[in-house]
Enzyme design. Sequence first.
Site, PDB file in Angstrom:
ATOM      1  N   PHE A   1       0.856  -1.174   0.000  1.00 57.35           N
ATOM      2  CA  PHE A   1       0.000   0.000   0.000  1.00 57.35           C
ATOM      3  C   PHE A   1       0.898   1.231   0.000  1.00 57.35           C
ATOM      4  O   PHE A   1       1.707   1.426   0.909  1.00 57.35           O
ATOM      5  CB  PHE A   1      -0.919   0.031   1.224  1.00 57.35           C
ATOM      6  CG  PHE A   1      -1.807   1.244   1.247  1.00 57.35           C
ATOM      7  CD1 PHE A   1      -2.975   1.274   0.504  1.00 57.35           C
ATOM      8  CD2 PHE A   1      -1.461   2.356   1.992  1.00 57.35           C
ATOM      9  CE1 PHE A   1      -3.788   2.403   0.511  1.00 57.35           C
ATOM     10  CE2 PHE A   1      -2.272   3.483   2.011  1.00 57.35           C
ATOM     11  CZ  PHE A   1      -3.428   3.508   1.265  1.00 57.35           C
TER      12      PHE A   1
ATOM     13  N   ASP B   1       9.448   2.487   1.318  1.00 58.24           N
ATOM     14  CA  ASP B   1       8.297   3.287   1.737  1.00 58.24           C
ATOM     15  C   ASP B   1       8.128   3.088   3.245  1.00 58.24           C
ATOM     16  O   ASP B   1       7.602   2.088   3.703  1.00 58.24           O
ATOM     17  CB  ASP B   1       7.043   2.840   0.978  1.00 58.24           C
ATOM     18  CG  ASP B   1       5.810   3.655   1.347  1.00 58.24           C
ATOM     19  OD1 ASP B   1       5.815   4.309   2.412  1.00 58.24           O
ATOM     20  OD2 ASP B   1       4.819   3.611   0.595  1.00 58.24           O
TER      21      ASP B   1
ATOM     22  N   LYS C   1       3.271  10.820   7.427  1.00 60.47           N
ATOM     23  CA  LYS C   1       2.506  10.571   8.640  1.00 60.47           C
ATOM     24  C   LYS C   1       3.170  11.163   9.886  1.00 60.47           C
ATOM     25  O   LYS C   1       2.968  12.315  10.207  1.00 60.47           O
ATOM     26  CB  LYS C   1       2.199   9.091   8.783  1.00 60.47           C
ATOM     27  CG  LYS C   1       1.283   8.563   7.661  1.00 60.47           C
ATOM     28  CD  LYS C   1       0.733   7.199   7.977  1.00 60.47           C
ATOM     29  CE  LYS C   1      -0.092   6.636   6.822  1.00 60.47           C
ATOM     30  NZ  LYS C   1      -1.293   7.422   6.524  1.00 60.47           N
TER      31      LYS C   1
END
Length: 391
Positions: free
Chosen positions: A130, A215, A244
Amino acid sequence: MEHSAQNYAPLPVVLATGEGAWVTDVEGRRYLDLLAGYSALNFGHSNPRLRAAAHAQLDRLTLTSRAFGNDQLGPFCAELAALLGKDMVLPMNTGAEAVESGLKVVRKWGYEVKGVPEGRARVVVAAGGFHGRTISVVSFSTDPEARAGFGPFTPGFDVVPYGDAEALRAALTDDTVAVLIEPIQGEAGVVVPPAGYLAAVRAACTEANVLFVADEVQAGLGRTGEVLATRADGVDADVYLLGKALGGGVLPVSAVVADRDVLGVLRPGQHGSTFGGNPLACAVGREVVRILGEGDVLAHTREVGAVLHARLRTLPGLTAVRGRGLWAGIDVDPAIGTGRELSERLARAGVLTRDTHGPTLRLAPPLVISESDLHLALDALERVLAARRPI
């Protein structure tokens, strides 16, 4: 929520305030947050240091056009680069923007440095990963819900099974410019790769003159008890994608971090962002870097994370427990209920988390959660699992 587009299916909880690992809804009921904004709230709700950094900058300067400099941008880039041991930082806003920016950079590197013929650059990615929901990212997603109705898709991606180093190595060609993977797959259910996998990816990329892009938007910045999940395996990627937690739960902040021989391929006008690198974001990001550099949060995460995993392994009704640090994916026996049903029952018991992919729940509390509060949450989980019916 009548006027909000239905891109999420939230639990029936409306939050109003938060502090540390606790949040309170509009009716005054308190909950322990075991999701932490999918790692965006690694340092807790209303973290006093991050709030103070934001307040101080709000009184000075919040945004300038990148036609000018600001006094926070240079220090932020230098301090984040030093924390990761790299040369350069490309600041952006969201995690998806970091991924898109990273893809542009590795393609340009492939053409200008590796010598791939124009228009032929390819990136190897892992099934189950994702990386966001932009068109380019959903083009290589293996989640049918992410793809249905959004084509035509961006070409140039080759998907291989996650954790299969030989399949990855076989997919590399002269036109491959990068391998993009999560060191731990978060959305897939906190899937930890087999031992030695990241080292094998590193070796394959080095041998094929391909960039290793990690990532770390969810996995990085403390979630596993290390600054970077990739480094926890003794492996260094060429490019790190962050987001984030970099914004401290205050505002969206993301970054591409790499050495000069990679990020140096960008020239003025070839990439940009109105808000990327704004002084407010940089001021908050600098405080995040300071917190991580001090190491106390990381040590606490490792200590309390060990408690989390030891306790989870004793609970009834779980068919699998995965993860590292204060991060776990748990698969629930279908006889007890679906993941959605379990998250609803937990909410009624005062604990907030969410399901992912059927029977799986993700547990990712703020890294500042106390051991006693963690046990409170796990006590509630144990009661819900034992009940085998709504409580």
